[in-house]
Scaffold this active site. Sequence first.
Site, PDB file in Angstrom:
ATOM      1  N   GLY A 193       0.924  -1.346   0.066  1.00 22.60           N
ATOM      2  CA  GLY A 193      -0.039   0.011   0.064  1.00 22.60           C
ATOM      3  C   GLY A 193       0.929   1.295   0.035  1.00 22.60           C
TER       4      GLY A 193
ATOM      5  N   PRO B 254       4.795  -4.450  -1.906  1.00 24.06           N
ATOM      6  CA  PRO B 254       4.602  -3.477  -2.992  1.00 24.06           C
ATOM      7  C   PRO B 254       4.080  -3.702  -4.237  1.00 24.06           C
ATOM      8  CG  PRO B 254       6.965  -4.123  -2.741  1.00 24.06           C
ATOM      9  CD  PRO B 254       5.994  -5.029  -1.985  1.00 24.06           C
TER      10      PRO B 254
ATOM     11  N   ARG C  60       2.034  -1.164  -6.546  1.00 24.09           N
ATOM     12  CA  ARG C  60       2.254   0.372  -7.066  1.00 24.09           C
ATOM     13  C   ARG C  60       3.241   0.916  -7.072  1.00 24.09           C
ATOM     14  NH1 ARG C  60      -2.823   3.602  -6.624  1.00 24.09           N
ATOM     15  NH2 ARG C  60      -3.343   2.422  -4.898  1.00 24.09           N
TER      16      ARG C  60
ATOM     17  N   CYS D 118     -18.600   7.594 -24.062  1.00 26.10           N
ATOM     18  CA  CYS D 118     -19.894   8.085 -24.126  1.00 26.10           C
ATOM     19  C   CYS D 118     -20.276   8.116 -22.422  1.00 26.10           C
ATOM     20  CB  CYS D 118     -21.222   7.169 -24.559  1.00 26.10           C
ATOM     21  SG  CYS D 118     -20.716   7.245 -26.634  1.00 26.10           S
TER      22      CYS D 118
END
Length: 485
Positions: free
Chosen positions: A285, A334, A336, A408
């Site tokens: 994190g 870890p 990210r 869209c």
Amino acid sequence: MRAHEAGVVHADGYGAAPQWLPYPTDVMELLPELWAQTVTRDAAGHLTVGGVAVTDLATEFGTAAYVLDEADFRARAGAFRDAFAEAFTPVSGGADVYYAGKAFLCTEVARWIADEGLGLDTCSLGEMTVARRGGMDPAKVGLHGNNKSDTELRYALEWGIGRIIIDSLEEIDRLIVIARELGVVARVMVRVTVGVEAHTHEFIATAHEDQKFGLSLAGGRAKEAIDAILAAPDALELLGLHSHIGSQIFDVSGFEISARRLIDLHTQVADEHGVQMPELDLGGGYGIAYTSEHDPLTPARLASGMAALVGAEFAARNATRPVPLDVPRVSIEPGRAIVGPAMFTLYEVGTVKDVEVDHNASRTYVSVDGGMSDNIRTALYGADYSCTLASRRSSAGPRLTRVVGKHCESGDIVVMDEYLPADLTRGDLIAVPGTGAYCRSMASQYNHVPRPPVIAVRDGRARVIVRRESVDDILALDVVEGEHP
């Protein structure tokens, strides 16, 4: 932003830059903390990575595209490996780093992880299969998940996976049955919900009580799980405790509380059962810099801070114990923090539109050839990103801009607020840094838009490691009555 009864566009300050976004003195400047280590600009203003200009990448591979700096990825993986080994060697004999595959995983990345000596955290049959194809040692692979299927548990045991992180009491019963059928002993950890609320978005805070992950410490479920595991030594081996308090975290205070509570439970198990669990996983994190407002901790600072916490907790307990506790080997996860900064997304500008908000304000919308199908985080979490003009140099002044996709959906926003050159026009390339984590992993085919490729770059060479999806790929899943599938 202050609310207004007539709607958000009438609120004071609407259309203005957020407080954290400074007005740039040079709109072409690259903030090093946001980009992979080999990213720079050449004399013509072209963004380059690994010695390759993004204009060349766009010509060869098209846009939108994820661009992954292989050297940067490997360097970040190695930095975590080395920092935690050094910090924890005097405390617990070392530490293990498991890359969180959910951030981004493909066969080539699994090979890099194996090369760099890291373990790999998976949470599905698909991720385990990629890990296996990438040459991972199963002993260095873990399996997470709050709803593991029997198929996934069986595959993990047949492959010889190193650890399964238990997430429910019911899972224990099923795992015992499967392990006995196969004649193996499953190595397991218990995911403990420690009651810590990380200072992050509600959807990525994972250790408070009212959510789907783990077994409650306060409610006694974690202890109940431990007792059940220890009662089946022919099928289960208890390695230790696990906790994950959330994502995009910038300080160690949450880990301090989590570690203390896990070590309390570790001590209780040692006293009641005479069992000293050999491992302790403090999760992952760790945050990265998506914008100039973020100030993440380095691996070295994280490692030294967490080693000090764990060492102090065990030293305090052992000072009053006749038989000291061994400090378990610590592991972290870890994802990210390794892949996030190593990748950026390259887009081509399609339209540039000035929209009058009211008589006092307007907003410039820049539409690109991707959007929420390749980066859902802005729409899902309200995540902030940065971006830059990547294909030329500009002397035009800064203009506050919103970068949007082609889908869209009015919430199809890639970069909420950024200063870009006022002469930005159709055909320009822009690059969005920090897109390595969860962008390709959570990508979709919304509006039947094929997902972009992943291009790895290193030492002047670019290659595809995940090919661009095609319309034929999308149509291949359709089953039409009367046609042979």
